[in-house]
Design an enzyme around this catalytic site. Sequence first.
Site, PDB file in Angstrom:
ATOM      1  N   TYR A  20      40.651   9.093   4.347  1.00 40.61           N
ATOM      2  CA  TYR A  20      40.882   8.975   5.790  1.00 40.61           C
ATOM      3  C   TYR A  20      39.554   9.064   6.547  1.00 40.61           C
ATOM      4  O   TYR A  20      39.276   8.250   7.438  1.00 40.61           O
ATOM      5  CB  TYR A  20      41.832  10.080   6.247  1.00 40.61           C
ATOM      6  CG  TYR A  20      42.120  10.071   7.725  1.00 40.61           C
ATOM      7  CD1 TYR A  20      42.948   9.110   8.285  1.00 40.61           C
ATOM      8  CD2 TYR A  20      41.558  11.030   8.568  1.00 40.61           C
ATOM      9  CE1 TYR A  20      43.215   9.092   9.650  1.00 40.61           C
ATOM     10  CE2 TYR A  20      41.819  11.030   9.930  1.00 40.61           C
ATOM     11  CZ  TYR A  20      42.649  10.052  10.465  1.00 40.61           C
ATOM     12  OH  TYR A  20      42.900  10.039  11.817  1.00 40.61           O
ATOM     13  N   SER A  63      38.207   9.380  14.574  1.00 33.61           N
ATOM     14  CA  SER A  63      38.523  10.788  14.332  1.00 33.61           C
ATOM     15  C   SER A  63      37.231  11.561  14.153  1.00 33.61           C
ATOM     16  O   SER A  63      36.250  11.039  13.596  1.00 33.61           O
ATOM     17  CB  SER A  63      39.376  10.938  13.075  1.00 33.61           C
ATOM     18  OG  SER A  63      39.497  12.303  12.693  1.00 33.61           O
TER      19      SER A  63
END
Length: 289
Positions: free
Chosen positions: A166, A153
């Site tokens: 995350y 990501s």
Amino acid sequence: MPDSSNSSAEPVSAASGGPPTGARPAGTVLVTGATSGIGLAVARLFVDRGVRVLGTSRNPDDIPLPDRVPGVTYLALDQSDPASVQACAKAAGPVDLLVNNAGHSQGGALEDLPEEHLEQLFRINVLGPVALARAVLPAMRAAGHGRLIFVGSLMAEFPVPFQGSYAASKLALRGFVTALRTEVAPFGIQATLVQPAYYRSAIDRHRAWHTRPDSPYRDRLGVVSARVRAQHQSAADPAEVAERIWRLGRAARMPVVSMIGGNGGTLRFVRRFLPDRVAERLVARRYGL
């Protein structure tokens, strides 16, 4: 956070969808998290182009009909369970390309995150994908070729407040991939990390936002979570990422990192010259803080 193209992959013919000259066609592809978002788009694209696809799901028997891709063989995989990872690798057998896509997200102030949820996130996003890569590598070495694509990501480059766990899990993947590339290169194996921006998927629906009724972070967490949801509601088509993964899987030389969506390549270039405190303020402002 958004991101953008930064791939050094060789061009693929738009007319034929074929590989560039010298590239080896993928034989069997194993795609984790193949029932939604990027994983589903990858499974569809590779099947449409005549590749044998193995797709994973936590519960293959419970996949809704619209999410089942004709031609995909579904295998059970719970990335938080080491035994499940090994069973999946054994059922898959030798693969030419592993697309390590499945993952989970969570939000919350570091102070409010339950430790067991934090550990579970790293089992799913880091330890599970790494274990699966370890399991398929011996057959790749024996064959003298193989490709490993990890889906990370852009948040690893621009961590968002209240999504630090995350971002950290995706940053950990980058460390593994960067080191792995040199380790496996002598055996004809390549690895890369794809860092997408926001793309349509089920991850937003399944994300848990952890807080407490008396949490001093609760109001600011609400602002960030609303911004994140808004980003996902206007997210791009994951077919774009699937096309990038197709090209990477057939590239003569895979890049270390390939970024896609939302001008992330430009942001990453600018980030090299941007003081950390300035970057921190820009991210905070983007998410309403």
